[in-house]
Write an enzyme that holds these catalytic residues in place. Structure first.
Site, PDB file in Angstrom:
ATOM      1  N   GLY B 315       0.840  -1.212   0.000  1.00 15.53           N
ATOM      2  CA  GLY B 315       0.000   0.000   0.000  1.00 15.53           C
ATOM      3  C   GLY B 315       0.864   1.247   0.000  1.00 15.53           C
ATOM      4  O   GLY B 315       0.575   2.225  -0.688  1.00 15.53           O
ATOM      5  N   GLY B 316       1.948   1.214   0.771  1.00 17.18           N
ATOM      6  CA  GLY B 316       2.865   2.354   0.795  1.00 17.18           C
ATOM      7  C   GLY B 316       3.508   2.543  -0.564  1.00 17.18           C
ATOM      8  O   GLY B 316       3.551   3.655  -1.101  1.00 17.18           O
ATOM      9  N   TRP B 318       2.383   1.681  -3.390  1.00 18.38           N
ATOM     10  CA  TRP B 318       1.391   2.139  -4.371  1.00 18.38           C
ATOM     11  C   TRP B 318       1.378   3.669  -4.442  1.00 18.38           C
ATOM     12  O   TRP B 318       1.164   4.252  -5.505  1.00 18.38           O
ATOM     13  CB  TRP B 318      -0.001   1.617  -3.982  1.00 18.38           C
ATOM     14  CG  TRP B 318      -1.084   2.089  -4.895  1.00 18.38           C
ATOM     15  CD1 TRP B 318      -1.462   1.550  -6.088  1.00 18.38           C
ATOM     16  CD2 TRP B 318      -1.942   3.235  -4.694  1.00 18.38           C
ATOM     17  NE1 TRP B 318      -2.491   2.268  -6.643  1.00 18.38           N
ATOM     18  CE2 TRP B 318      -2.804   3.309  -5.804  1.00 18.38           C
ATOM     19  CE3 TRP B 318      -2.063   4.183  -3.683  1.00 18.38           C
ATOM     20  CZ2 TRP B 318      -3.779   4.276  -5.926  1.00 18.38           C
ATOM     21  CZ3 TRP B 318      -3.028   5.167  -3.812  1.00 18.38           C
ATOM     22  CH2 TRP B 318      -3.866   5.205  -4.919  1.00 18.38           C
ATOM     23  N   HIS B 319       1.633   4.317  -3.295  1.00 21.16           N
ATOM     24  CA  HIS B 319       1.567   5.781  -3.275  1.00 21.16           C
ATOM     25  C   HIS B 319       2.718   6.426  -4.028  1.00 21.16           C
ATOM     26  O   HIS B 319       2.608   7.581  -4.457  1.00 21.16           O
ATOM     27  CB  HIS B 319       1.559   6.297  -1.831  1.00 21.16           C
ATOM     28  CG  HIS B 319       0.237   6.089  -1.153  1.00 21.16           C
ATOM     29  ND1 HIS B 319      -0.090   4.926  -0.516  1.00 21.16           N
ATOM     30  CD2 HIS B 319      -0.850   6.896  -1.037  1.00 21.16           C
ATOM     31  CE1 HIS B 319      -1.310   5.021  -0.011  1.00 21.16           C
ATOM     32  NE2 HIS B 319      -1.799   6.199  -0.326  1.00 21.16           N
ATOM     33  N   GLY B 320       3.829   5.722  -4.163  1.00 20.27           N
ATOM     34  CA  GLY B 320       4.943   6.317  -4.882  1.00 20.27           C
ATOM     35  C   GLY B 320       6.128   5.374  -4.908  1.00 20.27           C
ATOM     36  O   GLY B 320       6.294   4.543  -4.015  1.00 20.27           O
TER      37      GLY B 320
END
Lengths: 374, 464
Positions: B315-316, B318-320
């Protein structure tokens, strides 16, 4: 999430509710549109940055920090045959001085730290409404630093929507709250920010500062002359790419305009700075390249004023390394338009040798006990 | 195209809405119009990536057909998901992976320097979920036009919410949604105004205060560091939730209800609660399409904790494509693991004020990794927050806060007040009445926000 009208209420009630919401929506939209239209009308009519017409019902306001917004208006709406474009070093040049030396009427469209890409955009605005007889471009080496499309966007992006002929993209100007405040201050005759009303010298700053050797040397770091302005390093390839992207196409596309490209008389300290930063050779290499690049363009002349050490070595004529007194501005436009010190492939190396020799011979001023780092 | 731009609000949105309802008698034309409008919206800045999104839609639609009509549905689904991840990998993660490999010294540094197509993370995840659900038999092959609208519908296209076909397809297929519903238009305008206000007056005004700390993390004191971190906590919330409000509002004007994405996240009393309130549609996606397939809660306890950690690490990421995001995800994953262990041990819940304080400070602190330019910068910021920074510079951020059209200090205080309010934009929209006061406030906020767009910044180089 949000449920539509409950099925338990009658159609009549639902209909009444719908009418009420419809009236609410139209009221909100109408109020919003009327308010925005009022702002748009005030900004368009007062036109504080003179985008659609030169100020005639009130004294024009040339805000000292808003060249990027006002210059395209001047470029489109002023009446001129000669345009001067340069960085802050050329701002203290009066229009009538330019006109007298280069043919008039004339307009000074200089803006601080202008990049080559911004010169191209500004020239685009010039040619929207004019076919000027003459354009004098005082080139700053730093304008050609960085990527070819580099702009000075520290203060936000260049308002390119003001540099074209499309009024439909002017909403950031027409619906701006900041512009509205400017319009209201014009209407109410208030002074909200420093400006001049002198249309002959819209960007003149020389009367607000002190020139002289002491001023130039104040706080100067002798070992790092670039400490104050933090000019970026340049490469020959980068400067060429920028010139070929931003200037060469414009010079070629307007054969009926006489272009004078001027190398300005920086103080000798700038050349010392170039020496300190290993930028001297790239600078001279680019000057040699320029003479080749414009050789086939009969409408373009390069004027090189950098070897005049009676100017560049006299620090009393400067405010700092780069910025000179207004009499130097007058001297520049006079020589530029008379093509004195015209430089081409046949004499560019002589100019280079001359400047290198003068630089080697120049005795920098003594500042306390600190020594110069050559 | 940005939601907070003249192009969008003055030209695009009104024209898109008028065309949609004008063509409402023929639902297929309406849908076609909205797809075309969405592609214009997508390609406004750079039309180069319009073929990419069209290709992605065609690819996924064909894979969905193959899953439904061919044998080996599971294999087709895996191939489809792999194709989507490959697209995302090439554009978003290739340079990150190559850079990381080069840092290990095993390969020379090579970078692709591909520009990240707008919204690629969102439209890829949306379509992965669709393929998985088709394979599970939960979704049926839609009409191609409705599917294209499902992916491209402009309000959610660039930054979510991440939508689910089950909640969207019936709305796109509904003929009644092609007629004007004034209560929806009203609530849409209200949400749009709320979102604009959050973005323009709060998020954007906080930017100088955030930059004051995060741009110079090694040379600030504790007060600066905490102010900057707190300002960023508010900025990212108002920016993202403001954007989401504008997305929900625009969609509602078209009678489309997008899922809510934020529900007062800074009211959360623990991290689990936070993730039920923050970027809710991403949490839903990660839960349904990553955490549960990994085994979810129905595994041994160590495995459940590992599942949680993996889910939040990804998930982390995915943000960048940066280690800062990985660390941010890992910290949240670890925090959730710790909470779960506490709960399993039967520990009593902490008193609400204590629970809220711990959660809020944890969230503020972990945002540092989300915002910092690099891990060293993040650690420098944390050192400063812990009081090991340069206290001499402690007044810098405060000085910056006093500047600006709407001073950041004012935005900081106003932001804290808004965050603390018991009602959020969802509840206010739900309870909106057709009163003149609500109408006047909506109109005033719309006008004031629009007047803020035209930023005329002075060029301070003059002060040479």
């Amino acid at each position: 999430m949000w449920r539509r009208s409950s099925t338990s209420i009658s159609d009549d009630v639902a209909g009444a509710l719908s009418k009420r919401w419809r009236a609410w929506c139209w009221s909100v939209l109408a109020a919003t549109i009327v308010a925005l239209a009022a702002v748009l009308a005030v900004n368009a009519l007062v036109d504080p940055f003179q985008q659609y017409r030169l100020a005639s019902t009130h004294p024009p306001r040339f805000y000292r920090l808003h060249h990027r917004f006002i210059d395209p208006g001047l470029a489109k709406n002023a009446s001129y045959e000669t345009a001067l474009i340069g960085s802050s070093i050329m701002e203290s040049t009066r229009n009538d001085t330019i006109a007298a030396a280069c043919g008039g009427p004339a307009v000074n469209l200089s803006m601080p730290a202008i990049s080559a890409s911004e010169i191209r955009t500004l020239l685009g605005a010039v040619y929207l409404a004019h076919d000027p007889r003459r354009v004098v471009i005082v080139l700053d080496f730093n304008a050609l630093a960085g990527a070819p499309d580099a702009r000075q966007d520290d203060a936000g992006p260049l308002p390119t929507y003001l540099y074209d002929a499309n009024v439909f993209n002017d909403l950031p100007y027409l619906l701006s709250g900041v512009v509205l405040r400017k319009s209201l201050s014009v209407l109410l005759n208030r002074n909200d920010e420093a400006f001049t009303t002198d249309a002959n010298a819209p960007w003149f700053w020389a009367n607000q500062v002190t020139f002289g050797r002491a001023e130039v040397l104040r706080g100067l770091d002798l070992r790092d002359l670039n400490a104050r302005f933090r000019q970026p390093a340049r490469t020959l390839d980068g400067m060429r790419a920028s010139f070929e992207r931003n200037l060469l196409p414009v010079l070629s596309a307007h054969p009926d305009t006489r272009f004078d490209l001027v190398w300005p008389p920086y103080s000798m300290l700038v050349w010392l700075d170039f020496l300190q930063r290993d930028q001297l050779d790239v600078t001279f290499a680019f000057k040699r390249y320029m003479t080749q690049a414009i050789a086939r363009l009969s409408n373009v002349t390069i004027v090189d004023l950098q070897a005049h050490d009676e100017i560049t070595g006299n620090l009393d004529l400067y405010r700092d390394l780069y910025h000179f007194a207004p009499q130097v501005n007058e001297w520049i436009v006079a020589r530029a338009c008379a093509h004195i010190d015209a430089e081409d492939a046949s004499n560019v190396e002589r100019y280079e040798r001359d400047l290198r020799a003068r630089l080697a011979a120049w005795q920098p001023p003594v500042v306390g006990s600190a020594s110069w780092n050559r | 195209m940005l939601f907070n731009s003249y192009d969008y609000l003055v030209y695009f949105l009104p024209i898109a809405a008028l065309g949609y309802f004008a063509l409402g008698r023929n639902p297929r034309w309406s849908v076609g119009w909205l797809v075309a409008a969405s592609l214009v919206f997508y390609g406004w800045w750079n039309p180069r990536y319009v073929p990419l999104i069209l290709g992605s839609i065609a690819f996924n639609f064909v894979v969905a057909l193959l899953i439904q009509r061919m044998r080996h549905a599971h294999a087709w689904m895996i191939a489809g998901v792999a194709g989507n991840l490959m697209l995302l990998g090439v554009y978003k993660y290739a340079d990150f992976v190559l850079r990381t490999l080069a840092q290990t010294g095993s390969v020379p540094l090579v970078q692709l320097h591909l520009a990240l197509p707008l919204g690629i993370s969102f439209f890829t995840f949306t379509q992965i979920a669709f393929l998985v659900d088709v394979a599970r038999g939960k979704a049926r092959e839609p009409a191609i036009a409705n599917y294209a609208l499902f992916v491209t519908f402009f309000p959610h296209l660039l930054a979510g919410p991440i939508i689910h076909h089950a909640e969207m397809m019936p709305q796109f297929a509904s003929a009644s949604n092609k007629r004007v519903a004034w209560d929806n238009v009203a609530r849409g305008l209200f949400l749009l105004a709320m979102g604009l206000a959050k973005k323009t007056f709060l998020a954007d005004s906080l930017a100088p205060l955030v930059a004051a700390g995060f741009d110079h993390p090694a040379s600030i004191g504790a007060i600066d560091a905490w102010l900057s971190a707190l300002a960023y906590t508010l900025q990212i919330y108002f920016d993202f939730s403001g954007y989401t409000d504008m997305a929900l509002g625009a969609a509602l004007i078209f009678n489309i209800r997008l899922p809510i994405n934020f529900d007062s996240p800074y009211h959360a009393l623990d991290l689990r609660d936070f993730w039920h309130r923050w970027h809710m549609t991403l949490s839903r996606f990660l839960r349904e399409y990553l955490y549960i397939p990994l085994g979810g809660n129905r595994s041994s306890e160590p495995r459940v904790l590992a599942n949680l950690l993996v889910t939040f690490l990804l998930g982390g990421l995915w943000h960048g494509a940066a280690w800062t995001f990985v660390v941010w995800g890992a910290l949240h994953g670890a925090g959730l693991c710790w909470l779960r262990v506490r709960r399993r041990e039967g520990r009593r819940p902490l008193p609400p004020p204590v629970a809220w304080s711990i959660t809020f400070v944890f969230v503020v602190t972990t945002w540092v990794f989300f915002r910092a330019a690099s891990l060293p910068d993040a650690f420098a910021m944390l050192r400063a927050m812990a009081g090991f920074g340069h206290a001499a510079a402690a007044a810098n951020a405060l000085a910056v806060a006093a500047q600006g059209t709407i001073p950041a200090a004012f935005a900081l205080v106003a932001g804290l007040v808004v965050v603390a309010m018991p009602r959020n934009s969802n509840s206010m929209t739900r309870e909106l009445s057709a009163s003149w006061l609500a109408g006047a406030a909506t109109s005033a906020v719309l006008v004031a926000a629009i007047l803020q767009f035209g930023h005329v910044a002075p060029f301070l180089y003059f002060n040479f």
